[in-house]
Design a protein around this motif. Structure first.
Motif, PDB file in Angstrom:
ATOM      1  N   ASP A   1       0.842  -1.191   0.000  1.00  0.00           N
ATOM      2  CA  ASP A   1       0.000   0.000   0.000  1.00  0.00           C
ATOM      3  C   ASP A   1       0.882   1.248   0.000  1.00  0.00           C
ATOM      4  OD1 ASP A   1      -1.928   1.917   0.249  1.00  0.00           O
ATOM      5  OD2 ASP A   1      -2.484   1.428   2.310  1.00  0.00           O
ATOM      6  N   PHE A   2       0.869   1.976  -1.100  1.00  0.00           N
ATOM      7  CA  PHE A   2       1.650   3.203  -1.224  1.00  0.00           C
ATOM      8  C   PHE A   2       0.771   4.458  -1.111  1.00  0.00           C
ATOM      9  CE2 PHE A   2       4.275   0.058  -3.462  1.00  0.00           C
ATOM     10  CZ  PHE A   2       5.524   0.318  -2.917  1.00  0.00           C
ATOM     11  N   SER A   3      -0.477   4.294  -0.692  1.00  0.00           N
ATOM     12  CA  SER A   3      -1.421   5.410  -0.732  1.00  0.00           C
ATOM     13  C   SER A   3      -1.042   6.549   0.209  1.00  0.00           C
ATOM     14  CB  SER A   3      -2.835   4.913  -0.400  1.00  0.00           C
ATOM     15  OG  SER A   3      -2.877   4.341   0.902  1.00  0.00           O
ATOM     16  N   GLY A   4      -0.288   6.281   1.260  1.00  0.00           N
ATOM     17  CA  GLY A   4       0.053   7.340   2.201  1.00  0.00           C
ATOM     18  C   GLY A   4       1.368   8.027   1.917  1.00  0.00           C
ATOM     19  N   TYR A   5       1.961   7.756   0.740  1.00  0.00           N
ATOM     20  CA  TYR A   5       3.295   8.265   0.450  1.00  0.00           C
ATOM     21  C   TYR A   5       3.290   9.251  -0.713  1.00  0.00           C
ATOM     22  CZ  TYR A   5       4.840   4.495   3.479  1.00  0.00           C
ATOM     23  OH  TYR A   5       5.025   3.666   4.555  1.00  0.00           O
ATOM     24  N   SER A   6       4.251  10.155  -0.661  1.00  0.00           N
ATOM     25  CA  SER A   6       4.501  11.054  -1.786  1.00  0.00           C
ATOM     26  C   SER A   6       5.839  10.769  -2.433  1.00  0.00           C
ATOM     27  CB  SER A   6       4.480  12.513  -1.323  1.00  0.00           C
ATOM     28  OG  SER A   6       5.546  12.777  -0.421  1.00  0.00           O
ATOM     29  N   THR A   7       6.755  10.130  -1.679  1.00  0.00           N
ATOM     30  CA  THR A   7       8.135   9.967  -2.138  1.00  0.00           C
ATOM     31  C   THR A   7       8.674   8.597  -1.752  1.00  0.00           C
ATOM     32  OG1 THR A   7       8.511  12.341  -1.830  1.00  0.00           O
ATOM     33  CG2 THR A   7      10.468  10.937  -2.019  1.00  0.00           C
ATOM     34  N   ILE A   8       9.355   7.963  -2.695  1.00  0.00           N
ATOM     35  CA  ILE A   8      10.055   6.711  -2.440  1.00  0.00           C
ATOM     36  C   ILE A   8      11.541   6.953  -2.709  1.00  0.00           C
ATOM     37  CG2 ILE A   8      10.255   4.262  -2.970  1.00  0.00           C
ATOM     38  CD1 ILE A   8       7.486   5.040  -1.964  1.00  0.00           C
ATOM     39  N   ILE A   9      12.386   6.651  -1.723  1.00  0.00           N
ATOM     40  CA  ILE A   9      13.838   6.713  -1.904  1.00  0.00           C
ATOM     41  C   ILE A   9      14.353   5.283  -1.983  1.00  0.00           C
ATOM     42  CG2 ILE A   9      16.038   7.483  -0.957  1.00  0.00           C
ATOM     43  CD1 ILE A   9      14.534   9.631   0.584  1.00  0.00           C
ATOM     44  N   ASN A  10      14.892   4.904  -3.120  1.00  0.00           N
ATOM     45  CA  ASN A  10      15.416   3.548  -3.278  1.00  0.00           C
ATOM     46  C   ASN A  10      16.915   3.553  -3.011  1.00  0.00           C
ATOM     47  OD1 ASN A  10      15.771   0.847  -3.875  1.00  0.00           O
ATOM     48  ND2 ASN A  10      16.123   1.272  -6.042  1.00  0.00           N
ATOM     49  N   ALA A  11      17.287   3.104  -1.827  1.00  0.00           N
ATOM     50  CA  ALA A  11      18.697   3.022  -1.448  1.00  0.00           C
ATOM     51  C   ALA A  11      19.232   1.604  -1.578  1.00  0.00           C
ATOM     52  CB  ALA A  11      18.876   3.510  -0.009  1.00  0.00           C
ATOM     53  N   GLY A  12      18.432   0.707  -2.113  1.00  0.00           N
ATOM     54  CA  GLY A  12      18.848  -0.686  -2.239  1.00  0.00           C
ATOM     55  C   GLY A  12      19.408  -0.983  -3.621  1.00  0.00           C
ATOM     56  N   ALA A  13      20.322  -1.929  -3.694  1.00  0.00           N
ATOM     57  CA  ALA A  13      20.903  -2.343  -4.974  1.00  0.00           C
ATOM     58  C   ALA A  13      21.728  -3.604  -4.770  1.00  0.00           C
ATOM     59  CB  ALA A  13      21.782  -1.241  -5.555  1.00  0.00           C
ATOM     60  N   TYR A  14      21.970  -4.304  -5.856  1.00  0.00           N
ATOM     61  CA  TYR A  14      22.960  -5.378  -5.881  1.00  0.00           C
ATOM     62  C   TYR A  14      24.283  -4.722  -6.241  1.00  0.00           C
ATOM     63  CZ  TYR A  14      25.297  -9.764  -7.149  1.00  0.00           C
ATOM     64  OH  TYR A  14      26.157 -10.836  -7.219  1.00  0.00           O
ATOM     65  N   THR A  15      25.289  -4.802  -5.357  1.00  0.00           N
ATOM     66  CA  THR A  15      26.537  -4.057  -5.551  1.00  0.00           C
ATOM     67  C   THR A  15      27.775  -4.945  -5.616  1.00  0.00           C
ATOM     68  OG1 THR A  15      26.735  -3.727  -3.150  1.00  0.00           O
ATOM     69  CG2 THR A  15      25.604  -2.004  -4.415  1.00  0.00           C
ATOM     70  N   ARG A  16      27.631  -6.255  -5.657  1.00  0.00           N
ATOM     71  CA  ARG A  16      28.796  -7.148  -5.710  1.00  0.00           C
ATOM     72  C   ARG A  16      29.284  -7.212  -7.161  1.00  0.00           C
ATOM     73  NH1 ARG A  16      25.334  -9.758  -2.157  1.00  0.00           N
ATOM     74  NH2 ARG A  16      24.706 -11.353  -3.660  1.00  0.00           N
ATOM     75  N   VAL A  17      30.130  -6.256  -7.492  1.00  0.00           N
ATOM     76  CA  VAL A  17      30.527  -6.014  -8.873  1.00  0.00           C
ATOM     77  C   VAL A  17      31.137  -7.253  -9.522  1.00  0.00           C
ATOM     78  CG1 VAL A  17      32.054  -4.646 -10.334  1.00  0.00           C
ATOM     79  CG2 VAL A  17      30.847  -3.562  -8.441  1.00  0.00           C
ATOM     80  N   ASP A  18      32.041  -7.916  -8.833  1.00  0.00           N
ATOM     81  CA  ASP A  18      32.697  -9.095  -9.432  1.00  0.00           C
ATOM     82  C   ASP A  18      31.765 -10.294  -9.498  1.00  0.00           C
ATOM     83  OD1 ASP A  18      35.123  -7.750  -9.860  1.00  0.00           O
ATOM     84  OD2 ASP A  18      35.763  -8.116  -7.793  1.00  0.00           O
ATOM     85  N   ASP A  19      30.978 -10.498  -8.452  1.00  0.00           N
ATOM     86  CA  ASP A  19      30.038 -11.625  -8.462  1.00  0.00           C
ATOM     87  C   ASP A  19      29.005 -11.479  -9.573  1.00  0.00           C
ATOM     88  OD1 ASP A  19      31.344 -12.711  -6.334  1.00  0.00           O
ATOM     89  OD2 ASP A  19      29.856 -12.119  -4.829  1.00  0.00           O
ATOM     90  N   ALA A  20      28.732 -10.238  -9.989  1.00  0.00           N
ATOM     91  CA  ALA A  20      27.748 -10.016 -11.052  1.00  0.00           C
ATOM     92  C   ALA A  20      28.185 -10.634 -12.378  1.00  0.00           C
ATOM     93  CB  ALA A  20      27.502  -8.527 -11.235  1.00  0.00           C
TER      94      ALA A  20
END
Length: 481
Positions: free
Chosen positions: A237-256
């Motif tokens: 449920d995103f109805s109460g939000y105005s902003t989403i900050i996505n600070a997540g990522a896959y960052t294992r450069v070599d494993d990628a």
């Protein structure tokens, strides 16, 4: 035959005592046949200051009798109101939490006037002519459940002291409107919230620290909101939000670069981000997404501006570039490009300190150049863009100052640990990774910071920030901030 005078030009005027509320003057040219107007003209109106609020529903209210009075209702969406035929007296009461709570504004509306009413401002209308119809655009779909989030105040509230042209005892009111509470009993409408995804990582930790005094910011770790779980994301449920900050990522450069890692990198950095972008675009949310210098190949002789052509070398960079393209489809987006991120937990500087303390003398690449991006700097920059309403788009956001190589940064860490800088041996990228399975690295990771400076944010010099970080890691040193 006398000609009609030219209509007044389109104009947008802020209401002084109710922040965010606007009055629009609409040109209404006419002749012997009648009149015509552009009731809603997105390009012209937004250019004059109307928020690009993304209406999704158009409603019409028809009122047969003079004195029909409706309100005072504050709905959980923004509203753009204009008159199609007839004339109305409008009254607005700010029911939002804050200094302007209880402020009142009134005016008459005809075909040549419209108002933009921000979410949480209560509105009421009284017809001044028979067969009056007014229209309103809203940026969320009406539902029976949505009425649970309305705020109301009584039309006759003495503290609001609205001077109705037709006294309420002679007006047409519904029983519900007559029963609304006094202003003193109204629960103020709280602002829409901000949601931080990836709140368990280095940047998520910094965002928690930066927004520690904000009650309107929520946090979700990957376990609580996984971008790779499309069904779970869509069901949230995103109805109460105005902003989403996505600070997540896959960052294992070599494993990628491995088969499993490639799948995981694309799932988190591209497919999941695309799903989040669709949600934000559909709900008119602001999306803040953090990207990487790895979307470039590092061959440029100068710093990379925001509009440089994408040219990723490896799987990690390719998946991040794909996510960038998805984020660009969201009307309200801030795409934040960083490099060489340093935050709480494991990072390059912490590793160099550990090697120094254990008496190890490492070889470190000396032909990759860039600037460190401390997570507290990134968090502060994101907060600045949101707070100031900076133009949407892409912003490079790293620490400032003279670029350095990884070997330079390692030498600083060794010096802080009491070791000789010469204990760090410089080596080329090609030599360092010879015979190893590793992702290709951009040699130039320097990002141009002119746009973030123009937005009013001045990142701290990377060398000053590095020294402060190193001091915080020394025995008895201050905690990192």
């Amino acid at each position: 035959m006398a000609q009609n005078p030219p209509p007044a030009p389109l104009a947008v005027t802020p209401v002084a005592n109710i922040p965010g509320m606007l009055v629009l003057t609409l040109p209404v040219p006419g002749d012997n046949r009648g009149w015509f107007k552009e009731n809603w003209q997105r390009a012209k109106m937004t250019a004059l200051g109307l928020p690009d609020f993304g209406p999704v529903q158009n409603n019409i209210s028809f009122n047969a009798a003079i004195g029909t009075t409706r309100g005072i209702h504050a709905e959980p969406w923004d509203k753009y109101v204009s008159v199609a035929t007839g004339r109305i007296f409008g009254a607005w009461v700010d029911l939002r939490a804050g200094d302007s709570f209880g402020e009142v504004f009134t005016t008459e509306l005809g075909p040549d006037t419209a108002v933009f009413v921000p979410r949480g401002v209560g509105n009421a209308f009284q017809t001044l002519a028979e067969d009056t119809a007014y229209t309103y655009l809203v940026n969320d779909h009406w539902s029976a459940e949505a009425t649970d989030n309305y705020a109301f105040v009584n039309l006759a509230d003495q503290s609001a002291a609205i001077d109705w042209p037709i006294p309420l005892e002679r007006a047409e009111l519904s029983a519900k409107d007559r029963a609304h509470p006094a202003l003193a009993d109204v629960e103020p409408v709280q602002p829409l919230r901000t949601l931080v995804l990836g709140a368990g990582g280095q940047l998520g930790t910094a965002l928690r620290r930066h927004f520690a005094d904000r009650a309107d910011v929520d946090y979700a770790t990957r376990a609580e909101a996984d971008l790779t779980d499309a069904a779970g994301l869509a069901a949230r449920d995103f109805s109460g939000y105005s902003t989403i900050i996505n600070a997540g990522a896959y960052t294992r450069v070599d494993d990628a670069e491995t088969p499993d890692g490639r799948t995981a990198a694309w799932a988190a950095n591209a497919t999941g981000v695309a799903a989040l972008a669709r949600i934000c675009a559909a709900r008119n949310l602001t999306l803040v997404h953090v990207s990487s210098d790895y979307v470039f190949d590092g061959t440029s002789p100068s710093p990379y501006p925001e509009d440089a052509e994408l040219s990723p070398l490896g799987v990690y960079g390719q998946s991040k570039a794909a996510g960038d393209l998805a984020v660009g489809t969201v009307p309200r987006h801030y795409l934040i490009r960083t490099s060489w991120v340093i935050g709480d937990g494991n990072n390059f500087v912490a590793t160099m300190l550990s090697l120094a303390e254990r008496g190890i003398s490492p070889s470190v690449v000396n032909d990759q150049f860039g600037r460190l991006s401390f997570t507290d700097t990134i968090a502060a920059g994101i907060a600045h863009l949101l707070a100031t309403g900076a133009p949407y788009g892409t912003y490079n956001l790293t620490n400032a100052g003279e670029p350095a190589s990884w070997a330079d940064i390692a030498a600083e860490a060794f010096a802080a640990a009491g070791r000789d800088r010469a204990d760090v041996t410089g080596i080329s990228t090609a030599e360092y990774f010879a015979g190893k399975q590793a992702a290709p690295r951009p040699l130039n990771s320097v990002l141009d910071l002119n746009r973030i400076h123009a937005a009013g944010f001045a990142p701290r010099d990377q060398h000053e920030a590095l020294h402060a970080y190193l001091a915080s890691r020394s025995p008895g040193g201050p905690s990192p901030t």
